[in-house]
Design a protein around this motif. Structure first.
Motif, short mmCIF file in Angstrom:
data_model
loop_
_atom_site.label_atom_id
_atom_site.label_comp_id
_atom_site.label_asym_id
_atom_site.label_seq_id
_atom_site.Cartn_x
_atom_site.Cartn_y
_atom_site.Cartn_z
N LYS A 6 0.84 -1.29 0.03
CA LYS A 6 -0.19 0.03 0.10
C LYS A 6 0.80 1.16 -0.12
CE LYS A 6 -3.87 -2.19 2.46
NZ LYS A 6 -4.74 -2.20 3.75
N GLU A 7 2.22 1.26 0.39
CA GLU A 7 2.96 2.38 0.65
C GLU A 7 3.90 2.60 -0.62
OE1 GLU A 7 3.40 1.52 5.31
OE2 GLU A 7 5.20 1.12 4.01
N VAL A 8 3.72 1.63 -1.65
CA VAL A 8 4.73 1.73 -2.92
C VAL A 8 3.65 1.96 -3.96
CG1 VAL A 8 4.66 -0.62 -2.98
CG2 VAL A 8 6.48 0.75 -4.18
N ALA A 9 4.07 3.06 -4.75
CA ALA A 9 3.30 3.31 -6.02
C ALA A 9 2.05 3.47 -5.86
CB ALA A 9 3.65 2.26 -7.25
N GLU A 10 1.72 4.40 -5.13
CA GLU A 10 0.33 4.77 -4.60
C GLU A 10 -0.49 5.10 -5.81
OE1 GLU A 10 0.60 7.57 -1.31
OE2 GLU A 10 1.66 5.93 0.07
N GLY A 11 -0.05 5.77 -6.80
CA GLY A 11 -0.89 6.03 -8.04
C GLY A 11 -1.78 4.70 -8.49
N PHE A 12 -1.04 3.60 -8.19
CA PHE A 12 -1.77 2.59 -8.93
C PHE A 12 -2.82 2.10 -8.07
CE2 PHE A 12 2.64 1.28 -11.11
CZ PHE A 12 2.09 1.71 -12.52
N THR A 13 -3.90 1.38 -8.67
CA THR A 13 -5.18 0.74 -7.96
C THR A 13 -4.53 -0.68 -7.30
OG1 THR A 13 -5.77 -0.44 -9.52
CG2 THR A 13 -6.73 1.67 -9.35
N SER A 14 -5.15 -1.30 -6.47
CA SER A 14 -4.69 -2.62 -5.90
C SER A 14 -4.59 -3.56 -6.84
CB SER A 14 -5.77 -3.00 -4.69
OG SER A 14 -5.53 -1.95 -3.45
N GLU A 15 -5.80 -3.81 -7.71
CA GLU A 15 -5.91 -4.44 -8.89
C GLU A 15 -4.64 -4.45 -9.99
OE1 GLU A 15 -8.04 -2.63 -7.81
OE2 GLU A 15 -9.59 -4.07 -6.99
N LEU A 43 8.06 -1.76 -8.78
CA LEU A 43 6.97 -1.10 -8.69
C LEU A 43 6.99 0.33 -8.89
CD1 LEU A 43 4.94 -3.14 -6.04
CD2 LEU A 43 4.34 -2.78 -8.42
N GLU A 44 8.16 0.80 -8.27
CA GLU A 44 8.51 2.34 -8.03
C GLU A 44 9.03 2.82 -9.62
OE1 GLU A 44 7.79 4.64 -6.37
OE2 GLU A 44 7.04 3.55 -4.56
N LYS A 45 9.89 2.06 -10.22
CA LYS A 45 10.20 2.37 -11.40
C LYS A 45 9.31 2.22 -12.43
CE LYS A 45 14.48 3.04 -10.52
NZ LYS A 45 15.18 4.58 -10.66
N ILE A 46 8.54 1.30 -12.59
CA ILE A 46 7.52 1.19 -13.49
C ILE A 46 6.29 2.50 -13.21
CG2 ILE A 46 5.38 -0.34 -14.05
CD1 ILE A 46 7.02 -2.67 -13.25
#
Length: 245
Positions: A6-15, A43-46
């Protein structure tokens, strides 16, 4: 320090995050509260890649790996499909600016949880749909184009390499080589140095022959020679070589 999904790449949805984990072959994690460093890194790089940068990466990938027998056909065709589906507005981006921005993504000194870019065109996918989507089914172009580009740019375009290596070097893992050298010198000093030399020599010979065997098999793969036929000729060549030595 491991962090939660939940704390990484917060702009992405869980799905979207779960889909990325499946594509990275990390869908079998025991806990999502303590992600491995490699998962957090990817996740952060993507997430930080822009659509323009991702398309540029895929275009270079398609040009460099054309007719590369080591690239799975499904991967290559899906990358081509993503490039073909790119909006026309992305073609107006300056190539030099894109490459300059890409270099900044390789600065591994940045904190892994740094928010570098706001996500646009996010598609909210229900959990039921995300499970049924295959890795090469186009359903969320913005996320998938950056996912595939991130795999290529920050990991490896070859699935076999991604399966056995991590994209992120953990500085907390101790290096074994200096320790082995120091311990080896101690044992040579107080133990039997001649026996150690024999062990080292045998280990080197076995390792060298194994590497030669793998290299020959790889060349046979390129030359369309069956593995068993290559192995038989390797045995013949070794037998002839030993008979003259």
């Amino acid at each position: 320090m491991p962090i939660s999904i939940k704390e990484v790449a917060e702009g992405f949805t869980s799905e979207q995050k779960f889909f990325i984990l499946r594509r990275l072959n990390y869908d079998g994690l025991v806990s999502l509260d303590e992600l491995p460093a490699g998962v957090t890194f990817m996740l952060e790089k993507i997430y930080a890649l822009s659509e323009t940068e991702a398309v540029e990466i895929l275009k270079e990938y398609l040009a460099e790996h054309d007719e590369d027998v080591n690239i799975p056909e499904a991967d290559y065709e899906f990358a081509q499909k993503l490039v073909d589906q790119a909006p026309n507005s992305l073609d107006n981006a300056e190539s030099g600016d894109v490459k300059t921005n890409l270099k900044s993504h390789f600065d591994t000194n940045k904190p892994l949880n740094e928010k570098e870019l706001e996500l646009t065109n996010v598609v909210d996918i229900s959990s039921t749909e995300s499970i049924t989507h295959s890795p090469f089914e186009l359903f969320d172009w913005s996320m998938q184009v950056r996912l595939e580009a991130g795999l290529i740019a920050f990991h490896s375009p070859y699935p076999e390499v991604r399966a056995v290596t991590e994209p992120y070097d953990d500085p907390s893992v101790p290096c074994e080589t200096p320790r082995a050298i120091i311990v080896g010198l101690i044992w040579v000093s107080i133990g039997n140095g001649l026996a150690l030399m024999f062990i080292k020599a045998l280990g080197y010979n076995i390792d060298g022959q194994a590497q030669t065997y793998i290299s020959d098999q790889k060349m046979g793969h390129y030359a369309k020679i069956p593995p068993r036929a290559m192995f038989r000729w390797q045995m013949v060549s070794v037998s002839l070589l030993r008979s003259f030595l």
